[in-house]
Design an enzyme around this catalytic site. Structure first.
Site, PDB file in Angstrom:
ATOM      1  N   GLU A  79      65.327  37.531 164.121  1.00 28.19           N
ATOM      2  CA  GLU A  79      64.554  37.209 165.317  1.00 28.19           C
ATOM      3  C   GLU A  79      63.087  37.613 165.242  1.00 28.19           C
ATOM      4  O   GLU A  79      62.574  38.344 166.099  1.00 28.19           O
ATOM      5  CB  GLU A  79      65.213  37.841 166.551  1.00 28.19           C
ATOM      6  CG  GLU A  79      66.617  37.330 166.789  1.00 28.19           C
ATOM      7  CD  GLU A  79      67.255  37.846 168.077  1.00 28.19           C
ATOM      8  OE1 GLU A  79      68.163  37.189 168.589  1.00 28.19           O
ATOM      9  OE2 GLU A  79      66.834  38.932 168.556  1.00 28.19           O
ATOM     10  N   TYR A 108      71.344  32.493 173.893  1.00 30.99           N
ATOM     11  CA  TYR A 108      71.708  33.554 174.828  1.00 30.99           C
ATOM     12  C   TYR A 108      71.267  33.156 176.229  1.00 30.99           C
ATOM     13  O   TYR A 108      70.328  33.728 176.800  1.00 30.99           O
ATOM     14  CB  TYR A 108      71.079  34.892 174.416  1.00 30.99           C
ATOM     15  CG  TYR A 108      71.718  35.484 173.194  1.00 30.99           C
ATOM     16  CD1 TYR A 108      73.035  35.939 173.239  1.00 30.99           C
ATOM     17  CD2 TYR A 108      71.030  35.581 171.989  1.00 30.99           C
ATOM     18  CE1 TYR A 108      73.641  36.477 172.110  1.00 30.99           C
ATOM     19  CE2 TYR A 108      71.623  36.113 170.863  1.00 30.99           C
ATOM     20  CZ  TYR A 108      72.932  36.571 170.932  1.00 30.99           C
ATOM     21  OH  TYR A 108      73.534  37.092 169.807  1.00 30.99           O
ATOM     22  N   GLU A 150      73.417  32.776 166.068  1.00 33.26           N
ATOM     23  CA  GLU A 150      73.919  33.733 167.056  1.00 33.26           C
ATOM     24  C   GLU A 150      74.145  32.988 168.364  1.00 33.26           C
ATOM     25  O   GLU A 150      73.284  32.218 168.801  1.00 33.26           O
ATOM     26  CB  GLU A 150      72.920  34.869 167.329  1.00 33.26           C
ATOM     27  CG  GLU A 150      72.758  35.900 166.233  1.00 33.26           C
ATOM     28  CD  GLU A 150      71.900  37.091 166.693  1.00 33.26           C
ATOM     29  OE1 GLU A 150      71.863  37.368 167.924  1.00 33.26           O
ATOM     30  OE2 GLU A 150      71.267  37.726 165.835  1.00 33.26           O
TER      31      GLU A 150
END
Length: 474
Positions: free
Chosen positions: A247, A327, A367
């Protein structure tokens, strides 16, 4: 080959045929499985009958199949917008378990590494993303610039060796944007201790000395000779890809130029040492200044100010595939609602489309997850999130699109609850989640097994079963 192994591979083959027959015999199938009128045991019997004929008609039967599987442990490559192994597509169903090296460094916890791979293998997961760094922290791999703890390096050797035993490939991340396990902040601390005039953790990306520290770490890891297998990391097919950083963000330069220059330097540097393995950046997928028409797809306005630029960053020489994180519960709202699923689907679709249109490469959603600590969380929502991600990817897979796969965050074996950040999935404690993951693995395994790269979409046409599998709607 012993009887146990033959039975194991027979089970694998039957599973693949079963999922194929579920797909083609029930037009009302959903991501959760077959809902047609034909009983599942009839489908299984039909699969076994087909398998018996199929193996009798070939001179080597199961032994030939297993030999093919063993031969397939070659480097993963990229052909256009697909991953391939030995001319077969390699669609990914994978997971994250970042702490494997740290656990392997202690004999009292090393067994949890094996447990994680064993559980992952039991549901058909094929790729694990984990850290190949721990800078200046507890159980540090790199204690100071270019100074390594050999016992921790041996722990990483164990992780790589153990992954191979369970036919799981690794994405190894080489550094962290965040403070956990050291990351860029630790590099800056080392620089300050050496007398450098540094004012921001983002100096990691621009300071020549710190860039040199990072390059030295890359060189050391890639040239590491595994003490258990005697295979150099850069020669080991167990490693699926190198990730430049987890990230990366450079908020001090919203233009993105500073991070872009770093990516350009480091991607080429990794390839100069190891031209065989794939390379990815580790980005979250935020759109930046180079594509103002795309920032509307970002989850919030802050996302375009963190110095990353999805399309521009991935057009760099040496980068083989795109990475995206999902997310929705962190970026949009912690309250559980269908809006999070809607965002997930649209976020994936726009990145798959851009990977096809502008990048010509696969995209992996490296992710994704939802926290059990979110208000209103329940396990069924997590199952719905997994199903949304998997169904979106299958829609790409059946068209030969750029959706290369996904890795959920994160898989935990039993007895590691104290490490849980809210996102942990313990397969043995959630049969519904385990079943969804396993079904998706079976579907991808079917595509991977019966298709090759040699045709337009990648399907062999020398057998009706294989052709139907590749072209049938899912």
């Amino acid at each position: 080959m012993d009887t146990h192994m033959k039975k194991f591979w027979l089970h694998i083959m039957i599973s693949r045929i079963v999922i194929f027959m579920i797909v083609i015999r029930s037009s009302s199938s959903t991501i959760f499985g077959a809902t047609g009128e034909e009983p599942l045991d009839t489908v299984v019997e039909g699969a076994e009958n087909y398998l018996a004929f199929h193996t009798r008609s070939r001179s080597h039967g199961i032994d030939e199949w297993v030999a093919m599987e063993d031969d397939a442990w070659q480097m993963v490559e990229k052909q256009g917008n697909q991953f391939v192994v030995n001319d077969r597509p390699f669609y990914i169903n994978g997971f994250n378990t970042y702490w494997l090296m740290a656990f392997a460094a202690d004999q009292s916890t090393r067994g949890k590494v094996t447990d994680a791979f064993k559980q992952a293998s039991s549901v058909g997961l094929t790729v694990c993303r984990t850290w190949a760094f721990n800078d200046g922290q507890w159980r540090a791999l790199q204690k100071s610039p270019s100074v390594y703890d050999e016992e921790v390096f041996k722990a990483l050797d164990f992780v790589v060796s153990e992954a191979k035993k369970y036919k799981i490939r690794l994405i190894l991340s080489l550094s962290n944007n965040w403070d956990a396990y050291g990351g860029k902040a630790q590099y800056v601390k080392w620089g300050k201790a050496a007398g450098l005039n540094l004012t921001s953790d983002d100096d990691f990306f621009s300071n020549p000395t710190l860039r040199g520290y990072y390059r030295a770490h890359v060189k050391t890891v890639l040239n590491r000779i595994n003490t258990l297998t005697n295979i150099t990391y850069k020669e080991d097919p167990t490693i699926f890809a190198w990730e430049l950083m987890n990230e990366p963000r450079c908020t001090s330069d919203p233009s993105g130029d500073k991070l872009q220059a770093w990516i350009q330097e480091m991607a080429v540097y990794v390839k100069s040492i190891d031209p065989k393995h794939l390379v990815e950046i580790g980005l979250e997928g935020f759109y930046g200044p180079s594509t103002p028409n795309k920032v509307q797809f970002n989850p919030n306005t802050h996302a375009q100010q963190v110095g990353t630029d999805f399309i521009r960053n991935h057009q760099v020489l040496g980068v083989d595939f795109a990475s995206v994180h999902i997310y929705a519960d962190s970026w949009i709202s912690q309250s559980i609602s269908d809006a999070l699923l809607q965002f997930t689907k649209s976020w994936m679709e726009v990145h798959i489309e851009d990977a096809e249109k502008y990048l010509g490469m696969p995209v992996v959603f490296t992710e994704f997850g939802v926290s059990a600590n979110d208000p209103g969380y329940n396990p069924s929502f997590r199952d719905n999130l997994l199903s949304t991600v998997y169904k979106t990817l299958l829609n790409s897979t059946k068209k030969g699109g750029s959706g290369g796969g996904s890795l959920f965050w994160q898989l935990f074996p039993e007895g590691t609850d104290y490490m849980n950040d809210g996102y942990a999935i313990v397969l043995s404690k959630s049969s519904s989640t385990s079943n969804i993951i396993s079904l998706h693995s079976s579907r991808l395994a079917a595509f991977n097994s019966f298709c090759t790269w040699k045709c337009r979409w990648g399907c062999k046409k020398n057998h009706a079963l294989e052709t139907s599998l590749c072209n049938e709607d899912v």
